[in-house]
Design an enzyme around this catalytic site. Structure first.
Site, mmCIF file in Angstrom:
data_model
loop_
_atom_site.group_PDB
_atom_site.id
_atom_site.type_symbol
_atom_site.label_atom_id
_atom_site.label_comp_id
_atom_site.label_asym_id
_atom_site.label_seq_id
_atom_site.Cartn_x
_atom_site.Cartn_y
_atom_site.Cartn_z
ATOM 1 N N LYS A 179 4.194 19.611 -56.865
ATOM 2 C CA LYS A 179 3.203 18.536 -57.009
ATOM 3 C C LYS A 179 2.146 18.899 -58.035
ATOM 4 O O LYS A 179 1.826 18.112 -58.924
ATOM 5 C CB LYS A 179 2.526 18.280 -55.654
ATOM 6 C CG LYS A 179 1.279 17.421 -55.750
ATOM 7 C CD LYS A 179 0.636 17.172 -54.408
ATOM 8 C CE LYS A 179 -0.292 18.250 -53.925
ATOM 9 N NZ LYS A 179 -1.657 18.216 -54.470
ATOM 10 N N ASN A 180 1.593 20.111 -57.910
ATOM 11 C CA ASN A 180 0.443 20.452 -58.748
ATOM 12 C C ASN A 180 0.823 20.799 -60.185
ATOM 13 O O ASN A 180 -0.049 21.017 -61.017
ATOM 14 C CB ASN A 180 -0.381 21.569 -58.098
ATOM 15 C CG ASN A 180 -1.096 21.041 -56.861
ATOM 16 O OD1 ASN A 180 -1.179 19.827 -56.657
ATOM 17 N ND2 ASN A 180 -1.611 21.944 -56.036
ATOM 18 N N CYS A 193 -14.319 15.343 -51.056
ATOM 19 C CA CYS A 193 -13.113 15.058 -50.275
ATOM 20 C C CYS A 193 -13.145 15.923 -49.033
ATOM 21 O O CYS A 193 -14.050 16.735 -48.859
ATOM 22 C CB CYS A 193 -11.858 15.281 -51.098
ATOM 23 S SG CYS A 193 -11.434 16.990 -51.291
ATOM 24 N N ARG A 229 -16.098 19.610 -54.225
ATOM 25 C CA ARG A 229 -15.218 19.588 -55.391
ATOM 26 C C ARG A 229 -15.768 18.848 -56.623
ATOM 27 O O ARG A 229 -15.207 17.845 -57.071
ATOM 28 C CB ARG A 229 -13.841 19.032 -55.013
ATOM 29 C CG ARG A 229 -13.185 19.848 -53.927
ATOM 30 C CD ARG A 229 -11.860 19.296 -53.527
ATOM 31 N NE ARG A 229 -10.799 19.644 -54.447
ATOM 32 C CZ ARG A 229 -9.548 19.215 -54.323
ATOM 33 N NH1 ARG A 229 -9.222 18.407 -53.339
ATOM 34 N NH2 ARG A 229 -8.625 19.581 -55.184
ATOM 35 N N ASP A 286 -3.928 26.929 -50.659
ATOM 36 C CA ASP A 286 -2.986 25.889 -50.213
ATOM 37 C C ASP A 286 -2.000 26.390 -49.154
ATOM 38 O O ASP A 286 -1.182 25.603 -48.664
ATOM 39 C CB ASP A 286 -2.223 25.311 -51.417
ATOM 40 C CG ASP A 286 -3.132 24.486 -52.325
ATOM 41 O OD1 ASP A 286 -4.234 24.116 -51.885
ATOM 42 O OD2 ASP A 286 -2.733 24.223 -53.481
ATOM 43 N N ARG A 320 1.661 12.637 -49.203
ATOM 44 C CA ARG A 320 1.063 12.774 -50.534
ATOM 45 C C ARG A 320 1.672 13.956 -51.281
ATOM 46 O O ARG A 320 1.824 13.910 -52.487
ATOM 47 C CB ARG A 320 -0.451 13.015 -50.414
ATOM 48 C CG ARG A 320 -1.221 11.790 -49.979
ATOM 49 C CD ARG A 320 -2.684 12.055 -50.022
ATOM 50 N NE ARG A 320 -3.064 12.522 -51.361
ATOM 51 C CZ ARG A 320 -4.294 12.754 -51.753
ATOM 52 N NH1 ARG A 320 -5.292 12.549 -50.906
ATOM 53 N NH2 ARG A 320 -4.559 13.182 -52.963
HETATM 54 N N1 EPU Z 1 -15.136 23.630 -58.986
HETATM 55 C C1 EPU Z 1 -16.400 23.323 -59.398
HETATM 56 N N2 EPU Z 1 -16.571 22.617 -60.561
HETATM 57 C C2 EPU Z 1 -15.518 22.193 -61.303
HETATM 58 C C3 EPU Z 1 -14.208 22.511 -60.883
HETATM 59 C C4 EPU Z 1 -14.041 23.233 -59.716
HETATM 60 O O1 EPU Z 1 -17.392 23.680 -58.739
HETATM 61 O O2 EPU Z 1 -15.734 21.546 -62.345
HETATM 62 C C5 EPU Z 1 -14.918 24.415 -57.749
HETATM 63 C C6 EPU Z 1 -14.228 23.591 -56.665
HETATM 64 O O3 EPU Z 1 -15.150 22.800 -55.937
HETATM 65 C C7 EPU Z 1 -13.583 24.677 -55.833
HETATM 66 C C8 EPU Z 1 -13.190 25.719 -56.883
HETATM 67 O O4 EPU Z 1 -14.017 25.456 -58.008
HETATM 68 O O5 EPU Z 1 -14.510 25.223 -54.937
HETATM 69 C C9 EPU Z 1 -11.749 25.692 -57.327
HETATM 70 O O6 EPU Z 1 -11.348 24.367 -57.574
HETATM 71 P P1 EPU Z 1 -10.218 23.959 -58.609
HETATM 72 O O7 EPU Z 1 -10.847 23.158 -59.692
HETATM 73 O O8 EPU Z 1 -9.420 25.131 -59.003
HETATM 74 O O9 EPU Z 1 -9.339 22.982 -57.722
HETATM 75 P P2 EPU Z 1 -8.602 21.699 -58.238
HETATM 76 O O10 EPU Z 1 -8.168 21.930 -59.631
HETATM 77 O O11 EPU Z 1 -9.386 20.488 -57.921
HETATM 78 C C10 EPU Z 1 -6.170 22.450 -57.613
HETATM 79 C C11 EPU Z 1 -5.062 21.920 -56.750
HETATM 80 C C12 EPU Z 1 -5.450 22.093 -55.293
HETATM 81 C C13 EPU Z 1 -5.671 23.574 -55.024
HETATM 82 C C14 EPU Z 1 -6.748 24.114 -55.966
HETATM 83 C C15 EPU Z 1 -6.975 25.608 -55.834
HETATM 84 C C16 EPU Z 1 -4.101 20.229 -58.162
HETATM 85 C C17 EPU Z 1 -3.835 18.785 -58.423
HETATM 86 N N3 EPU Z 1 -4.838 20.527 -57.087
HETATM 87 O O12 EPU Z 1 -7.318 21.674 -57.297
HETATM 88 O O13 EPU Z 1 -4.347 21.617 -54.520
HETATM 89 O O14 EPU Z 1 -6.092 23.760 -53.699
HETATM 90 O O15 EPU Z 1 -6.389 23.837 -57.341
HETATM 91 O O16 EPU Z 1 -5.800 26.306 -56.070
HETATM 92 O O17 EPU Z 1 -3.615 21.078 -58.888
HETATM 93 C C18 EPU Z 1 -3.287 20.836 -52.581
HETATM 94 O O18 EPU Z 1 -2.225 20.823 -53.236
HETATM 95 O O19 EPU Z 1 -3.303 20.664 -51.333
HETATM 96 C C19 EPU Z 1 -4.553 21.047 -53.274
HETATM 97 C C20 EPU Z 1 -5.742 20.768 -52.747
#
Ligand code: EPU
Length: 416
Positions: free
Chosen positions: A22-23, A116, A121, A304, A396
């Protein structure tokens, strides 16, 4: 709303094919916006989130042709540069259209994703990076409005490691003028998979798989063919299921070179594994051993997989401790597992799990994707019947999980 009815106590036996990740699929589908050529994708998982992103992409004018797990995209006639609130609110990964639209068309308007269930996030790092590349960004009426005639290469050091942040900036940098350096980049295999597709489309990227990506911008990208990488989280979820129920399963269509520390932890649990290049045979007899861990970025323990491992720990032969460091509110499965007889308490971002002899089935409620998967595992390990409500969360991100699990002997049915 669909529910899953699970009668626990069945050992698993047989083969489970693993779907595309998915990711990886979500950013890869958004990369279709970067070119007017055909992007031909295979191994695209059948998921609700994939449907949502395709709906959003079609709304921009991207042409989507789909035949089961094969999806072809064509972005020759993009007519809208907007990602509306109605779609973004249902899926945060929609933010991944921001970088590509801005880089190719000089403008994008994307609804700001809200908080969320698993945490607040924010997307401040995506915005910070694009600003450093010369974009003018305003936030008004709940929308991120970004403009830049031509993005310019920059050295971007994000405050923390962010997966979709890295992906957004990487896609934007492929069409920027000059060199972009992404320091502190996420190294997840899904980021690497996106980078590999971008290279096949003509992008110039060095350092793929490391925390320093160096991108030389090019004038334009062309079409390409790409198979989405196998889902390491789905695979590890099935391994946790067999660790909790006992049995002998073979995962096929997997990629064992991309796994994180979760496989080592499963060995500590007591799972015997024969690891090939694209298969894993996993056998489990007896009670799981407790494992303690802290979630971290790849290749550390993935957030995850935190909930699914906690399900295994609930019935382990001893106490364990789990610390969540990536998201601030990712313990919502704890209260639900306790309804099944687990003994878990939390203190801040750490959960203390006692390890009980048995769980007993009960109605429980899924709160997010991975929490749902953990409740399915707990239900399969519990005595009697468990009803998991709100499984739209599960749909999802897992490709027909109940079908795959019942094919290997689980007693699990979907109730409409
Ligand atoms: N963060 C910030 N500011 C930003 C971006 C991130 O503060 O601009 C913080 C987030 O709030 C969090 C941390 O940094 O505390 C890491 O977040 P990240 O941005 O890495 O998460 P994401 O990109 O939104 C992806 C996956 C998630 C997975 C996380 C961590 C996708 C579509 N989603 O989310 O997947 O948990 O990386 O590995 O790639 C899932 O599949 O169930 C899922 C939630």
């Amino acid at each position: 709303m669909d529910k899953l009815q699970i009668v626990g106590g069945k050992r698993l036996n047989g083969e489970i094919p693993v779907s595309g990740a998915k990711n990886a699929a979500l950013p890869i589908l958004c990369a279709g916006l970067l070119t007017g050529g055909d992007v031909e994708l295979t191994n695209v998982p059948r998921l609700h989130d994939v449907k949502t992103i395709l709906k959003l992409l079609e709304q921009t004018g991207l042409k989507v042709t789909q035949d089961d797990e094969n999806v072809t995209l064509n972005g020759a006639n993009i007519t809208s540069l907007e990602a509306p609130y109605e779609l973004v609110k249902t899926m945060r990964a929609s933010i991944l259209v921001l970088g590509p639209l801005l880089a190719r068309f000089g403008e994008a308007k994307v609804s700001l994703p809200g908080g969320c269930a698993i945490g607040s996030r924010p997307v401040d790092q995506h915005i910070k990076g694009l600003r450093q590349m010369g974009a003018e960004i305003t936030i008004e009426g709940g929308y991120i409005h970004a403009k830049a005639k031509k993005l310019k290469g920059a050295r971007i050091l994000t405050d923390m490691i962010t997966v979709t942040g890295t992906e957004n900036l990487l896609m934007a940098a492929t069409l920027a003028e000059g060199e972009t350096i992404l320091e502190n980049a996420a190294r997840e295999p899904e980021v690497t998979d996106l980078a590999n597709l971008l290279v096949a489309m003509g992008a110039k990227i060095e350092g793929i798989g490391t925390d320093r990506l160096v991108i030389q911008g090019v004038e334009s990208l062309h079409g390409a063919k790409h198979a989405v990488i196998s889902d390491r989280i789905e695979a590890a979820t099935f391994l946790c299921a067999v660790a909790a129920t006992g049995g002998d399963i073979v995962l096929t269509r997997t990629r064992t070179d991309i796994f994180d520390v979760a496989l080592d932890k499963l060995r500590e649990v007591g799972l015997q594994m024969d690891v090939g290049t694209d298969t894993i045979r996993a056998r489990m007899n007896g009670r799981p051993q407790p494992v303690s861990f802290r979630t971290t970025e790849y290749p550390g323990f993935p957030t995850d997989m935190q909930a699914q491992f906690m399900a295994v720990n609930t019935i382990a032969a001893g106490p364990s401790r789990v610390t969540e460091t990536i998201f601030e509110n990712r313990f919502m499965h704890v209260q639900e597992m306790n309804r099944l007889g687990a003994q878990i308490s939390t203190e801040g971002n750490t959960a203390f799990i006692k390890g009980v002899d048995r769980l007993v089935g009960a109605p429980v409620m899924a709160t997010d994707l991975r929490a749902s998967a953990s409740l399915v595992i707990a239900g399969m390990a519990a005595e009697g019947t468990t009803l998991v409500d709100r499984i739209y969360h599960l749909d999802r991100g897992y490709d027909r999980m109940e079908v795959k699990l019942s094919a290997v002997g689980a007693d699990i049915v979907r109730i409409k």
